[in-house]
Write a protein that holds these residues in place. Sequence first.
Motif, PDB file in Angstrom:
ATOM      1  N   SER A 262       2.256 -13.556 -16.063  1.00 51.75           N
ATOM      2  CA  SER A 262       2.996 -12.371 -16.509  1.00 51.75           C
ATOM      3  C   SER A 262       2.289 -11.093 -16.096  1.00 51.75           C
ATOM      4  O   SER A 262       2.926 -10.123 -15.663  1.00 51.75           O
TER       5      SER A 262
ATOM      6  N   PHE B  18      -4.350  -6.490 -13.366  1.00 51.51           N
ATOM      7  CA  PHE B  18      -3.716  -5.505 -14.246  1.00 51.51           C
ATOM      8  C   PHE B  18      -4.448  -4.166 -14.224  1.00 51.51           C
ATOM      9  O   PHE B  18      -3.826  -3.109 -14.283  1.00 51.51           O
TER      10      PHE B  18
ATOM     11  N   PHE C 222       7.041  -3.898 -18.062  1.00 54.84           N
ATOM     12  CA  PHE C 222       7.482  -3.407 -16.758  1.00 54.84           C
ATOM     13  C   PHE C 222       9.008  -3.442 -16.657  1.00 54.84           C
ATOM     14  O   PHE C 222       9.626  -2.540 -16.090  1.00 54.84           O
TER      15      PHE C 222
ATOM     16  N   ARG D 114       4.214  -9.728 -13.041  1.00 55.81           N
ATOM     17  CA  ARG D 114       5.105  -8.848 -13.798  1.00 55.81           C
ATOM     18  C   ARG D 114       6.522  -9.411 -13.895  1.00 55.81           C
ATOM     19  O   ARG D 114       7.495  -8.672 -13.906  1.00 55.81           O
ATOM     20  N   ASN D 115       6.609 -10.713 -13.958  1.00 56.22           N
ATOM     21  CA  ASN D 115       7.919 -11.360 -13.996  1.00 56.22           C
ATOM     22  C   ASN D 115       7.899 -12.423 -15.097  1.00 56.22           C
ATOM     23  O   ASN D 115       7.266 -13.460 -14.943  1.00 56.22           O
TER      24      ASN D 115
ATOM     25  N   ILE E  69       5.877   0.462 -19.838  1.00 55.09           N
ATOM     26  CA  ILE E  69       4.487   0.389 -19.398  1.00 55.09           C
ATOM     27  C   ILE E  69       3.932   1.783 -19.113  1.00 55.09           C
ATOM     28  O   ILE E  69       2.743   2.049 -19.315  1.00 55.09           O
TER      29      ILE E  69
ATOM     30  N   ALA F 109       4.987  -8.681 -18.817  1.00 55.53           N
ATOM     31  CA  ALA F 109       6.079  -8.459 -17.857  1.00 55.53           C
ATOM     32  C   ALA F 109       7.214  -7.662 -18.492  1.00 55.53           C
ATOM     33  O   ALA F 109       7.879  -6.871 -17.814  1.00 55.53           O
TER      34      ALA F 109
END
Length: 312
Positions: free
Chosen positions: A224, A305, A129, A228-229, A134, A126
Amino acid sequence: MLNLIRNEWMKLLNRPGTYVMAGLLVLAVIASAVIMLFINSTLESSDEMTWQQQLEMQNEQQSMMEDGGQGFMASPEEVIAINEYRLANDLPPNEMNSMWNYLETNAFMISLVGLFAIVVASGIVAGEFSWGTIKLLMIRPIARWKILLSKFITVATFGLSLVGILVVLSLIMGAIFFDAGSAVHLTYENGVVQESSIIAYLAKIYFYSSIDVIMLTTMAFMISAVFRNSSLAIGISLFLYFIGGTVTGFVGMYFDWAKYSLFANTNLAMYEMGPILIEGMTLTFSVVMILLYFILFMVLAFTVFTKRDIAA
């Protein structure tokens, strides 16, 4: 792949938080030694009975209790049988001031390693991002699954490194400040007391205690990668880490299907120390359930992903 893992480790080692976590672990090991030394000094000044007298008194107390042990307590029959075996074979139990007792006590610090590993696992994907880095990874001619795998391997080796620090430092502190104690561990199985190596016993305890950490770290890594957090991953993982086992144990008192929960199976130490959380569960069953959950987490992480577009 090796270059990717090396790059991930370089990122990890460039973060001050990595050294803070390692330092806190070292301080925790030292603090546990200081606390145990203080407790030992207090007990030694007040305890005048020999270990034989203590076991005989314990047997008298256990004989007045109802049979069948409740909760996490061993049954009176087991306690009395082991105590009588020690008395008959002149095998003193490991006292608080023994190295082996200190090592067994420090096994709980694997939970601290778990907290650190969850934090790293939650941010390793995460964070890319959040920082916008990324895109730099994606433009390289490397398959996405290799990038994600290198991150997972980095998290796994980081956690193992912390466990290694815990074990090595505990051995050093134990050898310096505590007595050698007895290297014999006694178990009670099928009405018979059996001797085994306490080193093998402690190795199992440390390994079994690590399973819970591994699975929660894998879950944090999956969250994650999927959402993405990092905050969400840390929050959910720590919440389940602290209450998952308690809630599962409560539900398991009334419903057998609770044995299929992840948290009913991660505590493999129950097969070594008892009691079994839900009747009918076996070590093989728990290992199979752990593997199924592990595969599920990894499939979700890698599928999302590799398939999802990178936001501009």
